[in-house]
Design a protein around this motif. Structure first.
Motif, PDB file in Angstrom:
ATOM      1  N   ALA A  63       0.837  -1.200   0.000  1.00 54.11           N
ATOM      2  CA  ALA A  63       0.000   0.000   0.000  1.00 54.11           C
ATOM      3  C   ALA A  63       0.873   1.251   0.000  1.00 54.11           C
ATOM      4  N   PRO A  64       0.595   2.219  -0.860  1.00 47.19           N
ATOM      5  CA  PRO A  64       1.381   3.453  -0.845  1.00 47.19           C
ATOM      6  C   PRO A  64       1.137   4.243   0.427  1.00 47.19           C
ATOM      7  N   LEU A  65       2.215   4.650   1.080  1.00 49.09           N
ATOM      8  CA  LEU A  65       2.108   5.388   2.338  1.00 49.09           C
ATOM      9  C   LEU A  65       3.257   6.375   2.410  1.00 49.09           C
ATOM     10  N   GLY A  66       2.920   7.648   2.584  1.00 43.42           N
ATOM     11  CA  GLY A  66       3.939   8.690   2.566  1.00 43.42           C
ATOM     12  C   GLY A  66       4.147   9.354   3.901  1.00 43.42           C
ATOM     13  N   ALA A  67       5.281  10.010   4.012  1.00 41.44           N
ATOM     14  CA  ALA A  67       5.585  10.868   5.155  1.00 41.44           C
ATOM     15  C   ALA A  67       5.612  12.298   4.661  1.00 41.44           C
ATOM     16  N   GLY A  68       4.851  13.170   5.313  1.00 40.99           N
ATOM     17  CA  GLY A  68       4.810  14.570   4.917  1.00 40.99           C
ATOM     18  C   GLY A  68       5.558  15.458   5.891  1.00 40.99           C
ATOM     19  N   THR A  69       5.712  16.718   5.504  1.00 41.68           N
ATOM     20  CA  THR A  69       6.450  17.705   6.293  1.00 41.68           C
ATOM     21  C   THR A  69       7.868  17.210   6.575  1.00 41.68           C
ATOM     22  N   VAL A  70       8.488  16.649   5.553  1.00 45.92           N
ATOM     23  CA  VAL A  70       9.889  16.206   5.649  1.00 45.92           C
ATOM     24  C   VAL A  70      10.766  17.424   5.399  1.00 45.92           C
ATOM     25  N   LEU A  71      11.437  17.880   6.445  1.00 48.69           N
ATOM     26  CA  LEU A  71      12.194  19.132   6.391  1.00 48.69           C
ATOM     27  C   LEU A  71      13.697  18.931   6.229  1.00 48.69           C
ATOM     28  N   SER A  72      14.186  17.745   6.571  1.00 46.79           N
ATOM     29  CA  SER A  72      15.630  17.552   6.642  1.00 46.79           C
ATOM     30  C   SER A  72      16.005  16.151   6.197  1.00 46.79           C
ATOM     31  N   ALA A  73      17.310  15.940   6.062  1.00 54.76           N
ATOM     32  CA  ALA A  73      17.805  14.603   5.749  1.00 54.76           C
ATOM     33  C   ALA A  73      17.462  13.628   6.861  1.00 54.76           C
ATOM     34  N   ASP A  74      17.564  14.071   8.109  1.00 58.63           N
ATOM     35  CA  ASP A  74      17.210  13.201   9.233  1.00 58.63           C
ATOM     36  C   ASP A  74      15.744  12.793   9.176  1.00 58.63           C
ATOM     37  N   ASP A  75      14.875  13.733   8.808  1.00 58.18           N
ATOM     38  CA  ASP A  75      13.455  13.409   8.666  1.00 58.18           C
ATOM     39  C   ASP A  75      13.254  12.328   7.605  1.00 58.18           C
ATOM     40  N   ALA A  76      13.937  12.472   6.481  1.00 58.85           N
ATOM     41  CA  ALA A  76      13.787  11.504   5.397  1.00 58.85           C
ATOM     42  C   ALA A  76      14.242  10.121   5.837  1.00 58.85           C
ATOM     43  N   ARG A  77      15.362  10.076   6.533  1.00 55.63           N
ATOM     44  CA  ARG A  77      15.864   8.778   6.992  1.00 55.63           C
ATOM     45  C   ARG A  77      14.925   8.149   8.023  1.00 55.63           C
ATOM     46  N   ALA A  78      14.388   8.964   8.927  1.00 51.23           N
ATOM     47  CA  ALA A  78      13.458   8.450   9.928  1.00 51.23           C
ATOM     48  C   ALA A  78      12.172   7.947   9.273  1.00 51.23           C
ATOM     49  N   ALA A  79      11.690   8.660   8.281  1.00 51.09           N
ATOM     50  CA  ALA A  79      10.484   8.239   7.569  1.00 51.09           C
ATOM     51  C   ALA A  79      10.714   6.912   6.862  1.00 51.09           C
ATOM     52  N   HIS A  80      11.875   6.764   6.263  1.00 48.98           N
ATOM     53  CA  HIS A  80      12.220   5.511   5.585  1.00 48.98           C
ATOM     54  C   HIS A  80      12.242   4.351   6.572  1.00 48.98           C
ATOM     55  N   ARG A  81      12.848   4.564   7.728  1.00 54.21           N
ATOM     56  CA  ARG A  81      12.897   3.498   8.739  1.00 54.21           C
ATOM     57  C   ARG A  81      11.507   3.125   9.238  1.00 54.21           C
ATOM     58  N   ALA A  82      10.615   4.108   9.304  1.00 52.08           N
ATOM     59  CA  ALA A  82       9.263   3.852   9.795  1.00 52.08           C
ATOM     60  C   ALA A  82       8.399   3.094   8.793  1.00 52.08           C
ATOM     61  N   GLY A  83       8.815   3.092   7.526  1.00 52.24           N
ATOM     62  CA  GLY A  83       8.063   2.353   6.526  1.00 52.24           C
ATOM     63  C   GLY A  83       7.415   3.185   5.442  1.00 52.24           C
ATOM     64  N   ALA A  84       7.680   4.481   5.428  1.00 52.83           N
ATOM     65  CA  ALA A  84       7.146   5.313   4.339  1.00 52.83           C
ATOM     66  C   ALA A  84       7.818   4.933   3.028  1.00 52.83           C
ATOM     67  N   ASP A  85       7.055   4.958   1.947  1.00 51.97           N
ATOM     68  CA  ASP A  85       7.681   4.666   0.658  1.00 51.97           C
ATOM     69  C   ASP A  85       7.651   5.852  -0.289  1.00 51.97           C
ATOM     70  N   PHE A  86       7.240   7.026   0.195  1.00 53.73           N
ATOM     71  CA  PHE A  86       7.494   8.282  -0.502  1.00 53.73           C
ATOM     72  C   PHE A  86       7.488   9.391   0.532  1.00 53.73           C
ATOM     73  N   VAL A  87       8.085  10.522   0.188  1.00 56.90           N
ATOM     74  CA  VAL A  87       8.105  11.653   1.106  1.00 56.90           C
ATOM     75  C   VAL A  87       7.556  12.884   0.412  1.00 56.90           C
ATOM     76  N   VAL A  88       7.032  13.781   1.244  1.00 48.36           N
ATOM     77  CA  VAL A  88       6.478  15.050   0.777  1.00 48.36           C
ATOM     78  C   VAL A  88       7.122  16.152   1.605  1.00 48.36           C
ATOM     79  N   THR A  89       7.650  17.156   0.930  1.00 49.11           N
ATOM     80  CA  THR A  89       8.285  18.267   1.628  1.00 49.11           C
ATOM     81  C   THR A  89       7.454  19.531   1.457  1.00 49.11           C
ATOM     82  N   PRO A  90       7.554  20.475   2.394  1.00 43.53           N
ATOM     83  CA  PRO A  90       6.877  21.753   2.222  1.00 43.53           C
ATOM     84  C   PRO A  90       7.694  22.759   1.425  1.00 43.53           C
ATOM     85  N   ALA A  91       8.969  22.426   1.192  1.00 45.40           N
ATOM     86  CA  ALA A  91       9.882  23.364   0.536  1.00 45.40           C
ATOM     87  C   ALA A  91      11.051  22.581  -0.040  1.00 45.40           C
ATOM     88  N   VAL A  92      11.902  23.275  -0.777  1.00 47.68           N
ATOM     89  CA  VAL A  92      13.145  22.673  -1.279  1.00 47.68           C
ATOM     90  C   VAL A  92      14.110  22.554  -0.106  1.00 47.68           C
TER      91      VAL A  92
END
Length: 213
Positions: A63-92
């Motif tokens: 099932a597709p499941l994303g992590a939003g409000t990914v602000l940093s590299a640490d956020d992206a890595r934590a989201a990946h460990r939690a099981g997210a398979d895509f990320v959404v950021t509020p900014a570059v």
């Protein structure tokens, strides 16, 4: 996952941000049961990483499941460990680069043409116009599609059912919807009302498909 294919197929991204982790999990599962099958859990919600991990366990690996409000590299890595398979950021941000290094597709938050070019250079798969309402609404999307006619845009921010129709008519690949869809469900509010709102937004998506948008 192929995020762009999922956005083109489902056309609606539900954004869950809640102050009650159990309620947020129930909200995610209810959305998917009702047919809103593309969902992100905002990291700004309470215990969001735990919500993602529990949702992943409940939904299984496909099932597709994303992590939003990914602000940093640490956020992206934590989201990946939690099981997210895509990320959404509020900014570059550095979160885009880290997510791509982890093999996660990215819906990158942009507001200006410069943002769009920067996010594209970093490897974003699609571009979240945020905050869409404050940026100028459907008219701003139309203006952006002049210099960027082939890029996949997803307006987010103040997108109610009426605005969703307009954005899809103006060429949005999908719309991202938070509070107009979720209401207070992720804070412990009623799930029956959530189901009703989900049905209303899914009707908009079906109408757009019937109209060839």
């Amino acid at each position: 996952m192929d995020l762009l294919a999922a956005l083109r197929s489902h056309r609606l991204l539900g954004i869950v941000r809640g102050g009650d982790a159990d309620a947020a999990l129930k909200t995610v599962l209810t959305l998917i049961e009702e047919g809103v099958t593309l969902v992100e859990v905002s990291l700004s919600g309470r215990d969001a990483l735990d919500v993602i991990a529990r949702a992943r366990a409940a939904l299984g690996p496909d099932a597709p499941l994303g992590a939003g409000t990914v602000l940093s590299a640490d956020d992206a890595r934590a989201a990946h460990r939690a099981g997210a398979d895509f990320v959404v950021t509020p900014a570059v941000s550095d979160g885009i680069t880290a997510a791509r290094e982890l093999g996660l597709p990215v819906l990158a938050g942009v507001m200006t043409p410069s943002d769009i070019l920067a996010a594209r250079r970093l490897g974003a798969d699609a571009f979240k116009i945020f905050p869409a309402e404050q940026a100028g609404g459907p008219g701003y999307l139309r203006a952006l599609r002049g210099p960027f006619p082939e890029l996949p845009f997803v307006p987010v921010g103040g997108v109610d059912a009426v605005a969703a129709r307009e954005y899809l008519a103006r060429g949005a690949v999908a719309v991202g919807v938070g509070s107009p869809l979720i209401g207070d469900a992720a804070d412990g509010g009623g799930l029956d009302e959530l189901r009703t709102r989900a049905g209303e937004f899914l009707d908009v998506i079906r109408e757009a498909a019937e109209d060839g948008r």
